[in-house]
Design an enzyme around this catalytic site. Structure first.
Site, PDB file in Angstrom:
ATOM      1  N   ALA A  35       9.614   8.806  10.473  1.00  0.00           N
ATOM      2  CA  ALA A  35       8.142   8.814  10.398  1.00  0.00           C
ATOM      3  C   ALA A  35       7.604   9.574   9.192  1.00  0.00           C
ATOM      4  O   ALA A  35       6.383   9.643   9.005  1.00  0.00           O
ATOM      5  CB  ALA A  35       7.555   9.418  11.673  1.00  0.00           C
ATOM      6  N   GLY A  36       8.474  10.135   8.357  1.00  0.00           N
ATOM      7  CA  GLY A  36       8.016  10.823   7.146  1.00  0.00           C
ATOM      8  C   GLY A  36       7.157  12.031   7.449  1.00  0.00           C
ATOM      9  O   GLY A  36       7.589  12.973   8.133  1.00  0.00           O
ATOM     10  N   HIS A  53      10.356  13.931   8.668  1.00  0.00           N
ATOM     11  CA  HIS A  53      10.843  13.297   9.890  1.00  0.00           C
ATOM     12  C   HIS A  53      11.645  12.065   9.437  1.00  0.00           C
ATOM     13  O   HIS A  53      11.179  11.308   8.574  1.00  0.00           O
ATOM     14  CB  HIS A  53       9.647  12.885  10.737  1.00  0.00           C
ATOM     15  CG  HIS A  53       9.975  12.305  12.070  1.00  0.00           C
ATOM     16  ND1 HIS A  53      10.521  11.047  12.232  1.00  0.00           N
ATOM     17  CD2 HIS A  53       9.836  12.807  13.321  1.00  0.00           C
ATOM     18  CE1 HIS A  53      10.690  10.802  13.520  1.00  0.00           C
ATOM     19  NE2 HIS A  53      10.283  11.865  14.206  1.00  0.00           N
ATOM     20  N   HIS A  84       0.832  -1.212   0.000  1.00  0.00           N
ATOM     21  CA  HIS A  84       0.000   0.000   0.000  1.00  0.00           C
ATOM     22  C   HIS A  84       0.862   1.254   0.000  1.00  0.00           C
ATOM     23  O   HIS A  84       1.840   1.339   0.739  1.00  0.00           O
ATOM     24  CB  HIS A  84      -0.897  -0.025   1.244  1.00  0.00           C
ATOM     25  CG  HIS A  84      -2.119   0.836   1.112  1.00  0.00           C
ATOM     26  ND1 HIS A  84      -2.071   2.206   1.101  1.00  0.00           N
ATOM     27  CD2 HIS A  84      -3.427   0.508   0.972  1.00  0.00           C
ATOM     28  CE1 HIS A  84      -3.300   2.679   0.968  1.00  0.00           C
ATOM     29  NE2 HIS A  84      -4.141   1.665   0.877  1.00  0.00           N
ATOM     30  N   GLY A 127       4.492  22.003  11.310  1.00  0.00           N
ATOM     31  CA  GLY A 127       5.765  21.286  11.467  1.00  0.00           C
ATOM     32  C   GLY A 127       6.817  21.720  10.465  1.00  0.00           C
ATOM     33  O   GLY A 127       6.598  22.627   9.650  1.00  0.00           O
TER      34      GLY A 127
END
Lengths: 296, 296
Positions: free
Chosen positions: B169-170, B166, B80, B161
């Site tokens: 964590a993208g 990140h 996915h 942000g």
């Protein structure tokens, strides 16, 4: 979380202080008051409340205490037939509760108020102890004024309480039944004969569907007619089957359905089952309704 | 009592200890867990929970804390497409809450997790800050691996942000949308071309109804075909209109509807509105549903 509904009919529709006292007695037990409908002509008030079984049971008992303290049928007149100060008290399963639960509550309430007030109590509908006592009309026939004579017959010994009327409160009828749906279908015609013929075709009393009561009437101000119905068991005689039968009968006379009308409240399951039928949903379960799942 | 639903998609579908930790984080805030669906092939888990707005908001923030502590997308593979460890988090109004409430929660959650984890956050669908960011697919295009390059373009500066991914964590996509109904209609035929033609006729992308996604597919084991759909706004494109349109298109090919299927949960109002339409109920209000009245 189980929910049960109770719809007591009390023989007082004029003295608002008495009606308010009855309402306060119900609410004090934690039951959720849904409706209070006093009718001065009938001299009768219909209370509707619901909630957890224990709260509803306590609310019904508290209502008997209050109503019997204030109502004396020896001085009561009104259009509506009645047997008692608290005339009839049905308990209805709404969700997470069975008919058996409601029958058990009806018996406990009947036994409690009979003992506390020396009041004869008859159990009716699903709580009835014999087929002859299922129908409210049979129990109530003769009314308060004919009660003393009626109770001398052995077949009319009460299910609880003394075998003679309470002097001021008569007797009470307590029981359990399915929710009742008041449902009207308006026809795009002013032909009253068509509405009456359809009512005759669909109602149980004249050969139609088991849980339908119906009559045809005129809405003169709108120039149309109506098939006015009570559906007394929406699980066994569902609303969509009634609608489709009325529609088909109307077609026979070249008449269309203009609109329908749900009067008052309707249980969610009566509508979701109609949606599932029309949408041909296979394997549908009430647990798929998001709100039901949230409350499990 | 307002109820909001949240359906975060987390990029971990294999390590059950991580999935359990995420579930525990959600439940600890008092939200009501409805479903956890891990998929090992997609390497992705869909959590569904609901409850009072404050509990759901806290549950979503707690999920970010837990998921980001355990998931490193630099070592993540699956079928996915995904952009972040917590990939996409929609908030959905269920009852007593508006879309505006859900947009407000999405913004607060986005701002909170961006500040707490130095995580870029994009707002999408009803919470989007520009039309170019409404669609999840547009935001996610390029995935985690292409994120650093994509974020160098000024038009892909995040809503909250830092302007760079990140490391582990993208980025995350947070927003608000209507409840989605997964709805399939099975046709009494094995002609796949008919199912595909109907899907083409009814879905928005090829000229059909605004809030319908559809495709035609074969149920080979049953020898029939299916129009498989997502209904993305049941208020504006109601389920009964979709059903009737599929039925009419099928008739064109001499094909009947065999049955339909609601996959998973459906909001009560989507079914009661269908019942009211088929039964031609005039002036119907959700307040007439007994269960709704009880909860007011």
């Amino acid at each position: 979380m189980a929910v049960i509904e109770c719809i007591p009919n009390v023989s007082e529709g004029r003295r608002l202080d008495v009606i308010d006292a009855c309402t306060a007695a119900i609410v004090a037990t934690g039951a959720h008051l849904l409706d209070v409908k006093p009718d001065a002509t009938h001299n009768r008030t219909v209370f509707t409340f619901a909630g957890a079984p224990a709260a509803v049971e306590a609310g019904a008992i508290a209502l008997f205490d209050t109503a019997l303290a204030h109502i004396d049928l020896r001085h009561h007149h009104g259009e509506h037939p009645r047997l008692g100060a608290v005339d009839v008290t049905p308990f209805v399963p709404i969700e997470g509760a069975t008919m058996a639960d409601c029958v058990a509550i009806a018996r406990r309430v009947g036994e409690t108020v009979a003992a506390r007030h020396q009041l004869p109590v008859y159990l009716y509908e699903e709580a009835a102890t014999s087929p002859a006592r299922r129908n409210l009309e049979d129990i109530r026939r003769g009314e308060f004024e004919g009660l003393a004579a009626k109770m001398q017959k052995p077949e009319w010994a009460p299910d609880f309480g003394p075998a003679a009327p309470h002097a001021s409160a008569g007797a009470s009828v307590v029981g359990a039944r399915m929710p009742l749906i008041a449902y009207n279908i308006n026809l795009a015609t002013n032909r009253l004969d068509v509405a009456k013929k359809i009512a005759t075709a669909i109602r149980q009393s004249s050969g139609g569907l088991r849980f339908v009561k119906a009559m045809g009437l005129e809405l003169a101000d709108r120039g149309i007619v109506q098939v006015s119905m009570n559906l007394t068991n929406y699980e066994k005689t569902p609303i969509f089957r009634v609608f489709e039968m009325v529609k088909r009968e109307a077609e026979r006379y070249g008449v269309s359905i203009l609109e329908s009308e749900i009067v008052g409240l309707i249980p969610s399951a009566a509508l979701t089952s109609a949606a599932a039928w029309y949408l041909q949903v296979e394997g549908f379960s009430d647990g798929q309704v998001l709100e039901n799942k949230l409350r499990q």
